[in-house]
Motif scaffolding. Structure first.
Motif, mmCIF file in Angstrom:
data_model
loop_
_atom_site.group_PDB
_atom_site.id
_atom_site.type_symbol
_atom_site.label_atom_id
_atom_site.label_comp_id
_atom_site.label_asym_id
_atom_site.label_seq_id
_atom_site.Cartn_x
_atom_site.Cartn_y
_atom_site.Cartn_z
ATOM 1 N N SER A 32 0.825 -1.213 0.000
ATOM 2 C CA SER A 32 0.000 0.000 0.000
ATOM 3 C C SER A 32 0.855 1.258 0.000
ATOM 4 O O SER A 32 0.516 2.241 -0.665
ATOM 5 C CB SER A 32 -0.926 0.000 1.224
ATOM 6 O OG SER A 32 -1.865 -1.045 1.118
ATOM 7 N N THR A 33 1.962 1.217 0.730
ATOM 8 C CA THR A 33 2.878 2.364 0.757
ATOM 9 C C THR A 33 3.443 2.617 -0.633
ATOM 10 O O THR A 33 3.485 3.759 -1.104
ATOM 11 C CB THR A 33 4.006 2.125 1.779
ATOM 12 O OG1 THR A 33 3.422 1.917 3.067
ATOM 13 C CG2 THR A 33 4.962 3.302 1.835
ATOM 14 N N TYR A 34 3.868 1.548 -1.308
ATOM 15 C CA TYR A 34 4.384 1.691 -2.668
ATOM 16 C C TYR A 34 3.307 2.195 -3.615
ATOM 17 O O TYR A 34 3.568 3.038 -4.463
ATOM 18 C CB TYR A 34 4.923 0.350 -3.172
ATOM 19 C CG TYR A 34 6.348 0.057 -2.793
ATOM 20 C CD1 TYR A 34 7.341 -0.032 -3.759
ATOM 21 C CD2 TYR A 34 6.726 -0.156 -1.471
ATOM 22 C CE1 TYR A 34 8.652 -0.316 -3.427
ATOM 23 C CE2 TYR A 34 8.026 -0.441 -1.128
ATOM 24 C CZ TYR A 34 8.987 -0.517 -2.109
ATOM 25 O OH TYR A 34 10.280 -0.796 -1.770
ATOM 26 N N GLU A 35 2.085 1.668 -3.487
ATOM 27 C CA GLU A 35 1.004 2.101 -4.372
ATOM 28 C C GLU A 35 0.729 3.599 -4.229
ATOM 29 O O GLU A 35 0.446 4.270 -5.209
ATOM 30 C CB GLU A 35 -0.270 1.304 -4.075
ATOM 31 C CG GLU A 35 -0.210 -0.120 -4.563
ATOM 32 C CD GLU A 35 -1.429 -0.933 -4.158
ATOM 33 O OE1 GLU A 35 -2.259 -0.439 -3.359
ATOM 34 O OE2 GLU A 35 -1.536 -2.072 -4.620
ATOM 35 N N LEU A 36 0.791 4.100 -3.016
ATOM 36 C CA LEU A 36 0.552 5.526 -2.787
ATOM 37 C C LEU A 36 1.675 6.407 -3.304
ATOM 38 O O LEU A 36 1.440 7.536 -3.719
ATOM 39 C CB LEU A 36 0.389 5.803 -1.292
ATOM 40 C CG LEU A 36 -0.963 5.538 -0.686
ATOM 41 C CD1 LEU A 36 -0.904 5.755 0.819
ATOM 42 C CD2 LEU A 36 -2.030 6.424 -1.295
ATOM 43 N N ASN A 37 2.904 5.894 -3.263
ATOM 44 C CA ASN A 37 4.064 6.739 -3.513
ATOM 45 C C ASN A 37 4.836 6.412 -4.785
ATOM 46 O O ASN A 37 5.863 7.015 -5.037
ATOM 47 C CB ASN A 37 5.025 6.648 -2.319
ATOM 48 C CG ASN A 37 4.380 7.163 -1.064
ATOM 49 O OD1 ASN A 37 4.156 8.342 -0.927
ATOM 50 N ND2 ASN A 37 4.050 6.258 -0.155
ATOM 51 N N CYS A 38 4.350 5.492 -5.576
ATOM 52 C CA CYS A 38 5.090 5.049 -6.756
ATOM 53 C C CYS A 38 4.153 5.024 -7.951
ATOM 54 O O CYS A 38 3.011 4.583 -7.840
ATOM 55 C CB CYS A 38 5.668 3.653 -6.485
ATOM 56 S SG CYS A 38 6.706 3.034 -7.791
ATOM 57 N N GLU A 39 4.640 5.470 -9.075
ATOM 58 C CA GLU A 39 3.818 5.505 -10.279
ATOM 59 C C GLU A 39 3.864 4.207 -11.075
ATOM 60 O O GLU A 39 3.139 4.066 -12.044
ATOM 61 C CB GLU A 39 4.255 6.670 -11.162
ATOM 62 C CG GLU A 39 3.989 8.019 -10.522
ATOM 63 C CD GLU A 39 4.398 9.178 -11.402
ATOM 64 O OE1 GLU A 39 4.681 8.964 -12.593
ATOM 65 O OE2 GLU A 39 4.433 10.297 -10.888
ATOM 66 N N GLU A 40 4.698 3.264 -10.668
ATOM 67 C CA GLU A 40 4.798 2.013 -11.403
ATOM 68 C C GLU A 40 3.524 1.202 -11.247
ATOM 69 O O GLU A 40 2.977 1.078 -10.164
ATOM 70 C CB GLU A 40 5.990 1.196 -10.908
ATOM 71 C CG GLU A 40 7.309 1.836 -11.227
ATOM 72 C CD GLU A 40 8.473 0.971 -10.796
ATOM 73 O OE1 GLU A 40 8.390 -0.248 -10.949
ATOM 74 O OE2 GLU A 40 9.445 1.535 -10.294
ATOM 75 N N LYS A 41 3.060 0.601 -12.326
ATOM 76 C CA LYS A 41 1.814 -0.156 -12.306
ATOM 77 C C LYS A 41 2.005 -1.580 -11.787
ATOM 78 O O LYS A 41 1.093 -2.148 -11.226
ATOM 79 C CB LYS A 41 1.215 -0.212 -13.718
ATOM 80 C CG LYS A 41 0.918 1.145 -14.301
ATOM 81 C CD LYS A 41 -0.139 1.866 -13.506
ATOM 82 C CE LYS A 41 -0.425 3.224 -14.106
ATOM 83 N NZ LYS A 41 -1.063 4.127 -13.234
#
Length: 115
Positions: A32-41
């Motif tokens: 979830s942290t990566y999803e919020l802060n990263c544009e990679e799909k």
């Protein structure tokens, strides 16, 4: 892949008021942290294929005496609590905010039935 320090910081967050945690929850919060802060799909694929897997980091923490496996959960030892708290503090305010936001994002999605 998150560093052992990030995994430790997440464990610190999860065990602030309890002594155990599920490894799946650590993965979910980091995701979830990566999803919020990263544009990679393809973030899930990246989390599971690049760098050191979270499971290996947990095994290292277990070998170092920071946690102990108990069924499908881990229990944090006193030494582990100190180490994980240090990892949390050493992250700095920005990373603390990112991880806290990831945790809240995970809880929101869980409560609304999105996961």
């Amino acid at each position: 892949m998150p560093s052992p320090e990030v995994v430790g910081a997440v464990i610190s967050l999860l065990t602030a008021e309890r002594d155990d945690f599920e490894p799946e929850l650590v993965f979910a919060i980091i995701r979830s942290t990566y999803e919020l802060n990263c544009e990679e799909k393809n973030i899930v694929e990246k989390l599971t294929t690049s760098g050191k897997p979270i499971e290996e980091t947990l095994k290292d923490f277990d070998a170092n005496g920071y946690i102990q496996k108990n069924g499908n959960k881990y229990i944090v030892t006193q030494e582990g609590r100190k180490m994980f708290r240090k990892m949390w503090v050493d992250m700095g305010a920005l990373m603390e905010a990112c991880i806290s936001g990831g945790y809240l994002y995970y809880l929101l999605r869980k409560r609304t039935g999105l996961i």
